[in-house]
Design a protein around this motif. Structure first.
Motif: not given
Length: 219
Positions: A30-56
């Motif tokens: 019920g109050k005015v929000i003076a500031s809202l900073s939006a944040s979104m991060e994302l990652w992915s991995w190889d299904r056969k090798n969980l040590e292999n991050e594929t976010t690139k």
């Protein structure tokens, strides 16, 4: 205060081009929000090798209405835009898009969203963060579902919880103007959860792989 991702596909085929979705921040207080900073991060991995991050192999962008161009999501904890003086029941939306390179192996990924807010009485904290999981299908595959990814909302006190350091934004973010008003019969699909800023931490669950990644110091 609630934040959410809307329209992120549950399955994404490598090499299939851009997929559009939306980040929404809604003022359910019920109050005015003076500031809202939006944040979104994302990652992915190889299904056969969980040590292999594929976010690139994944490219994520958001549309800056001020500059009228698509811009990359920043690496600084995913803070990409700020909405100011958001009135009760008003919401602000940002258009996002992602694509997965054709060389990406089959795997899975996760996006984490939240928002750091403050009101005019200097109360501040984070909206309820949520993970959105998706499958990465190998190039040439056909999706088995046209569904969107569903939010896995974080809660303090669950059996499996992890504290993730997430400093408050440093300022200087691009403007994200209010774009609409919530219907009188409902609000955002996310559940409001206000977390104190002491220790600058967000309590999250189910995202241990993302925590491990940050703990290794890679980005």
């Amino acid at each position: 205060m609630t934040t959410e991702l809307r329209g992120l596909p549950r399955e994404i085929v490598a090499g299939s081009g851009w997929h559009a979705f939306t980040y929404r921040a809604a003022n359910t207080s019920g109050k005015v929000i003076a500031s809202l900073s939006a944040s979104m991060e994302l990652w992915s991995w190889d299904r056969k090798n969980l040590e292999n991050e594929t976010t690139k192999y994944i490219t994520v962008q958001w549309y800056n209405s001020g500059s009228r161009r698509w811009e990359p999501m920043p690496a600084d904890y995913g803070y990409f835009a700020e909405t100011r003086n958001l009135k009760p029941r008003a919401f602000a939306e940002a258009s996002l898009r992602l694509k997965v390179g054709a060389k990406a192996p089959a795997g899975f990924g996760g996006a984490f969203q939240t928002g750091f807010f403050s009101d005019r009485s200097r109360t501040c904290g984070y909206s309820a963060g949520a993970y959105y999981y998706f499958d990465v299908l190998a190039a040439g595959s056909k999706p088995t579902t046209g569904e969107d990814s569903k939010a896995t909302t974080t809660r303090p006190g669950r059996a499996v919880t992890t504290v993730v350091d997430k400093p408050a934004p440093k300022g200087g973010l691009s403007d994200l103007p209010a774009t609409g008003e919530l219907a009188t019969t409902g609000s955002s699909s996310s559940t409001p959860l206000l977390l104190g800023v002491a220790g600058a931490a967000v309590v999250v669950g189910a995202g241990a792989v993302a925590v491990a990644r940050r703990g290794r110091g890679s980005r």
